[in-house]
Design a protein around this motif. Structure first.
Motif, mmCIF file in Angstrom:
data_model
loop_
_atom_site.group_PDB
_atom_site.id
_atom_site.type_symbol
_atom_site.label_atom_id
_atom_site.label_comp_id
_atom_site.label_asym_id
_atom_site.label_seq_id
_atom_site.Cartn_x
_atom_site.Cartn_y
_atom_site.Cartn_z
ATOM 1 N N ARG A 117 -16.501 -1.005 1.194
ATOM 2 C CA ARG A 117 -15.245 -1.461 1.815
ATOM 3 C C ARG A 117 -14.750 -0.507 2.904
ATOM 4 O O ARG A 117 -14.126 -0.953 3.868
ATOM 5 C CB ARG A 117 -14.156 -1.598 0.742
ATOM 6 N N VAL A 159 -4.310 -0.868 1.827
ATOM 7 C CA VAL A 159 -5.014 -0.121 0.783
ATOM 8 C C VAL A 159 -4.257 1.164 0.455
ATOM 9 O O VAL A 159 -3.809 1.871 1.361
ATOM 10 C CB VAL A 159 -6.440 0.243 1.287
ATOM 11 N N PRO A 190 -6.539 -5.697 5.623
ATOM 12 C CA PRO A 190 -6.243 -5.299 4.240
ATOM 13 C C PRO A 190 -5.345 -4.067 4.173
ATOM 14 O O PRO A 190 -5.469 -3.162 5.011
ATOM 15 C CB PRO A 190 -7.640 -4.986 3.667
ATOM 16 N N CYS A 217 0.801 -1.236 0.000
ATOM 17 C CA CYS A 217 0.000 0.000 0.000
ATOM 18 C C CYS A 217 0.831 1.283 0.000
ATOM 19 O O CYS A 217 0.278 2.349 -0.235
ATOM 20 C CB CYS A 217 -0.921 0.006 1.222
ATOM 21 N N LEU A 225 -8.701 3.270 -5.270
ATOM 22 C CA LEU A 225 -7.974 2.444 -4.306
ATOM 23 C C LEU A 225 -7.185 1.351 -5.013
ATOM 24 O O LEU A 225 -7.622 0.855 -6.057
ATOM 25 C CB LEU A 225 -8.951 1.723 -3.365
ATOM 26 N N ASN A 226 -6.064 0.963 -4.432
ATOM 27 C CA ASN A 226 -5.479 -0.367 -4.697
ATOM 28 C C ASN A 226 -5.724 -1.131 -3.409
ATOM 29 O O ASN A 226 -5.403 -0.633 -2.317
ATOM 30 C CB ASN A 226 -3.982 -0.292 -4.975
ATOM 31 N N TRP A 227 -6.271 -2.325 -3.532
ATOM 32 C CA TRP A 227 -6.714 -3.070 -2.349
ATOM 33 C C TRP A 227 -6.020 -4.428 -2.307
ATOM 34 O O TRP A 227 -6.071 -5.168 -3.287
ATOM 35 C CB TRP A 227 -8.236 -3.259 -2.420
ATOM 36 N N SER A 228 -5.390 -4.753 -1.208
ATOM 37 C CA SER A 228 -4.786 -6.086 -1.063
ATOM 38 C C SER A 228 -5.270 -6.725 0.236
ATOM 39 O O SER A 228 -5.154 -6.122 1.302
ATOM 40 C CB SER A 228 -3.256 -5.991 -1.050
ATOM 41 N N GLU A 229 -5.778 -7.933 0.094
ATOM 42 C CA GLU A 229 -6.255 -8.676 1.279
ATOM 43 C C GLU A 229 -5.097 -9.267 2.078
ATOM 44 O O GLU A 229 -5.295 -9.796 3.164
ATOM 45 C CB GLU A 229 -7.174 -9.835 0.842
ATOM 46 N N VAL A 277 -4.978 2.233 5.401
ATOM 47 C CA VAL A 277 -5.151 2.993 4.162
ATOM 48 C C VAL A 277 -4.082 4.065 4.069
ATOM 49 O O VAL A 277 -4.042 4.996 4.884
ATOM 50 C CB VAL A 277 -6.556 3.625 4.116
ATOM 51 N N HIS A 294 -1.499 -0.723 -10.238
ATOM 52 C CA HIS A 294 -2.160 -2.014 -10.111
ATOM 53 C C HIS A 294 -1.715 -2.955 -11.225
ATOM 54 O O HIS A 294 -1.364 -4.117 -10.987
ATOM 55 C CB HIS A 294 -3.688 -1.829 -10.147
ATOM 56 N N ALA A 341 -8.979 -1.620 7.810
ATOM 57 C CA ALA A 341 -7.939 -1.557 6.768
ATOM 58 C C ALA A 341 -6.835 -0.628 7.224
ATOM 59 O O ALA A 341 -7.014 0.151 8.150
ATOM 60 C CB ALA A 341 -8.550 -1.012 5.474
#
Ligand SMILES: Cc1cc2nc3c(=O)[nH]c(=O)nc-3n(C[C@H](O)[C@H](O)[C@H](O)COP(=O)(O)OP(=O)(O)OC[C@H]3O[C@@H](n4cnc5c(N)ncnc54)[C@H](O)[C@@H]3O)c2cc1C
Length: 510
Positions: free
Chosen positions: A173, A133, A131, A79, A189-193, A303, A149, A301
């Protein structure tokens, strides 16, 4: 996976015939995450070596490694936008992100191994899935995030990363960030779990506890005052018991200066030529913290936004879920501050006394070339509480000042290095070691605690070059991807990820 042995038969440091004189194989200065990690690695590789750890404060991890003195981000470059700069041709460079992610994989593996072998217990006490983000506003920045991404998706290390620019999905989210936000604003957003929140204080304490149970001599309230080389090549370390005033002399074959911000001064005292030209520039930090669990559950998250112009990379604003002692809370910041202290519990003379003839020009050079940083620091120091809440409201528009308290975070000492006739300010970490490998220390703070295992493996390679090959099989058991880039080995990465997720409790049991 091999077990880290734990029993009372390990050699304790020996007290010599000279009163107040102790002899040890390994001396670890400081009880933060770095010394704790190095000690645990060495205990596993050489169970018969005696280990002594000295900490000036009254317990482990009370400086930067304390959970409220850092942000607890398991930095894997999922992130943090400073690891993925946009180049002049518009493309996004992900090489630094790949390096940082590989380093974090080493930490995950070592921690998972330690859980499997009972060295660390209850993984949720030190690591939790949260996550990671990246958050931007405006069309141009959204376009950068889309390219970021696409570039990261090409690497197996960033598998599953998502690009989100749909407002409804954003609100689903990140409800706390969506509430009250201008509908016409472009957000992306770029989102990574795959992200984590890490309590480095708990982790350090557990490692130190393991060292104590396996025979290491751990002394709190013991401050190292001087480090000099003895005629036989060992290190003579002068120590003060801060509770009784008693002076102790320790003779050590190997010294690791894991003193955090205090490392530069002790390395200077050691007189090793390798420290010449280095200086430290302290930057302190503050966070806003919200302990109200009702608010905390509206945001799950970490962020990270974009850095302000001229701001150092570690000042990127972020709104984070924290999990500390089983409680969920939120943290926002950091706000930069300034003091000449090198440690939170340090002295106002730290910076002036660290200036030597050999680092005067690098420091002066940085003063001349880093105007944007100085301007940024002055602006930050003068920021009122209202302005701090305004910055928070860029993330959570409806945040109310009364729900948040201002806390002082740990002290970072950025590395100043000789460059040409002047100097350069750096934001990473640097290992300094003597040519014969008998003393080493760590300067700098980023990516920090997350990459402690990679940093300490680096110390082992530099200082024990004559043993590293014989240690390699055991190191591969402790940290299976040691020496093997996972970026080029997707199937090994998948195996290791599923093992570490399971052992660290980062996935629900099937
Ligand atoms: C505001 C902030 C946010 C951060 N956020 C993150 C993050 O999100 N993720 C991340 O991975 N990293 C983060 N970091 C960096 C991370 O906290 C540090 O890299 C890490 O904790 C450093 O560990 P250490 O063991 O080197 O130092 P420390 O934890 O500071 O330990 C050094 C110890 O040495 C002791 N000591 C000093 N001098 C002496 C002496 N003379 N004698 C005896 N003992 C001595 C000190 O008392 C201290 O306990 C952050 C840091 C800060 C300040």
């Amino acid at each position: 996976m091999s077990a880290l042995p734990e029993n009372a038969n390990r050699p304790a440091p020996t007290t010599s015939a000279v009163p107040g004189r102790i002899t040890t194989d390994v001396l670890l200065v400081g009880a933060g995450i770095m010394s704790a990690t190095l000690g645990s690695l060495i205990r596993s590789l050489e169970p018969d070596w005696s280990i002594t750890m000295l900490e000036r404060l009254d317990g482990p991890a009370l400086e930067s490694s304390d959970p409220w003195n850092n942000a607890g981000t398991g930095h894997a470059a999922l992130c943090e936008l400073n690891y993925t700069p946009q180049l002049a041709d518009g493309s996004v460079d992900v090489s630094k992100a790949i390096t940082v992610n590989e380093q974090f994989q080493l930490s995950r593996q070592f921690w998972a191994n330690c859980v499997d072998n009972g060295v660390l217990h209850d993984p949720s006490s030190f690591i939790n899935a949260v996550p990671h983000v990246s958050f931007v506003q405006g069309r141009e920045n959204a376009e950068y995030l889309r390219k970021r991404h696409d570039a990261l998706s090409a690497s197996p290390l960033f598998e599953g990363i998502e690009y989100v620019d749909d407002r409804d999905e954003f609100a689903r989210r990140l409800p706390l960030m969506a509430a009250g936000r201008d509908e016409s604003e472009t957000v992306a957003l770029n989102w990574s779990e795959n992200g984590t929140d890490v309590d480095f204080g708990s982790l350090s304490s557990q490692f130190v506890g393991h060292l104590a149970r396996s025979g290491a001599d751990i002394r709190y309230g013991h401050q190292v005052k001087n480090v000099t080389r003895d005629t036989d090549g060992t290190w003579r370390v002068k120590v003060k018991d801060t509770r009784t005033g008693e002076k102790i002399m320790i003779s050590a074959k190997f010294v690791f200066v894991g003193a955090g911000g205090g490392a530069i001064q002790l390395l200077q005292k050691s007189g090793i030529p390798e420290i010449r030209g280095f200086a430290g520039f302290p930057v302190s930090g503050q966070f806003l913290r919200c302990l109200d669990e009702d608010i905390a559950t509206q945001h799950e998250a970490k962020v990270y936004g974009m850095a302000a112009v001229g701001a150092p990379p570690m000042s990127v604003p972020h709104l984070d879920t924290r999990v500390i002692d089983g409680h969920r809370s939120l943290l926002f910041g950091p706000y930069a501050g300034w003091t000449p202290k090198f440690l939170k519990e340090g002295s106002f003379t730290d910076l002036p006394l660290s200036i030597r003839p050999h680092n005067l020009m690098p420091m002066a050079g940085v003063g001349v070339t880093s105007w944007s940083l100085i301007k940024y620091l002055v602006t930050e120091v003068l920021k009122t509480q209202r302005k701090k809440v305004d910055a928070l409201q860029v993330f959570a528009p409806l945040a109310e000042a009364d729900d948040w308290e201002l806390i002082t975070a740990g002290q970072r000492v950025q590395v100043v290095r000789k460059k040409g006739r002047g100097g350069a300010l750096e934001f990473g970490t640097t290992v300094i070691n003597s040519a014969d490998g008998s003393i080493a220390g760590l300067l700098g703070a980023s990516p920090g605690a997350s990459t402690a295992v990679a940093a300490m493996l680096d110390v082992l390679e530099r200082c024990f070059s004559d043993r590293i090959e014989s240690w390699r099989p055991q190191l591969k058991e402790l940290v299976p991807s040691y020496g093997t880039p996972l970026q080029d080995n997707p199937s090994l990465l998948a195996d290791l990820r599923s093992w570490t997720d399971r052992s660290l409790g980062l996935v629900p049991p099937a």
